[in-house]
Design a protein around this motif. Sequence first.
Motif, PDB file in Angstrom:
ATOM      1  N   CYS A  30       2.488   1.682  -3.480  1.00 34.58           N
ATOM      2  CA  CYS A  30       1.571   1.914  -4.601  1.00 34.58           C
ATOM      3  C   CYS A  30       0.771   3.197  -4.389  1.00 34.58           C
ATOM      4  O   CYS A  30      -0.472   3.211  -4.463  1.00 34.58           O
ATOM      5  N   THR A  31       1.474   4.274  -4.122  1.00 37.42           N
ATOM      6  CA  THR A  31       0.868   5.596  -3.981  1.00 37.42           C
ATOM      7  C   THR A  31       1.440   6.503  -5.057  1.00 37.42           C
ATOM      8  O   THR A  31       2.525   6.223  -5.610  1.00 37.42           O
ATOM      9  N   GLU A  58       0.830  -1.207   0.000  1.00 33.85           N
ATOM     10  CA  GLU A  58       0.000   0.000   0.000  1.00 33.85           C
ATOM     11  C   GLU A  58       0.866   1.259   0.000  1.00 33.85           C
ATOM     12  O   GLU A  58       0.561   2.234  -0.690  1.00 33.85           O
ATOM     13  N   GLU A  72       2.950   9.273  -4.722  1.00 30.87           N
ATOM     14  CA  GLU A  72       4.259   9.789  -4.312  1.00 30.87           C
ATOM     15  C   GLU A  72       5.353   8.743  -4.562  1.00 30.87           C
ATOM     16  O   GLU A  72       6.433   9.068  -5.056  1.00 30.87           O
ATOM     17  N   SER A  73       5.065   7.495  -4.209  1.00 32.26           N
ATOM     18  CA  SER A  73       6.044   6.431  -4.446  1.00 32.26           C
ATOM     19  C   SER A  73       6.245   6.207  -5.937  1.00 32.26           C
ATOM     20  O   SER A  73       7.377   6.037  -6.412  1.00 32.26           O
TER      21      SER A  73
END
Length: 235
Positions: A178-179, A175, A181-182
């Motif tokens: 998988c944003t 989680e 920002e990442s």
Amino acid sequence: LDSPSNQEYVRTNGGMQPVVAALAHCAATQSKAEQDQGHNVRWDLTAPEGGGYAAASSGRVLPRPATAPGGSAARDPRRACEAFSRGQGSMQAVAPNTSASGLEPRPSDALKATEAACSALGNLVYRHSDNQRAALDSGVANLCLQLLRTPDACAHVAALSLLVNLADTNSRAQELLCTPESADAFFSLLTRSSDSRVLCYLCLLLSHAVWNHPAGQRLFGDRLTLQLLLSFLAA
């Protein structure tokens, strides 16, 4: 590594937090050096033709490279992966310029500390859910993402290898990875790195991030990312 009793002992006896603190100091040191050198860039998917580099200080967007980054050696991560699996991999940086003797500059103390901290934490969290949870609670994932935004390839390899162990069969780590920002950090590194070790570990990390994770598969399954990954196979 892969010794649950030893991994548990280190965490329960206060051995993890000093390493996390050391990694936080290293990440702050690397980030400061990056800002001083003007290397702070991000990947902007809203830029013309699908994206480009944007300097964080000025917001200036540079064009996306037409082909996969790097030369022939950098565009074939498979050879690097095979070398690592045979124990022939090296953590030495590829020097931007070499001395007359052909020897590469010795890595800085900060870089060596970064590699050591990432290696120690990677061993602690390897296939150990309680230690993975403790590392995530301590902000290790964000520290690794901070290192990925620095210009040093050895720091990238160290951070990516730690993230791989952190994300292995861990939905909470997935989680965090998988944003937007990442994804921004991964996309930027995927397009600007010319180091085959970095690309190898990045591909491995993406596979862990999207494993049985529909949201991650949608995030990293866009056309641009797939084209870049397929270009490595064609190299």
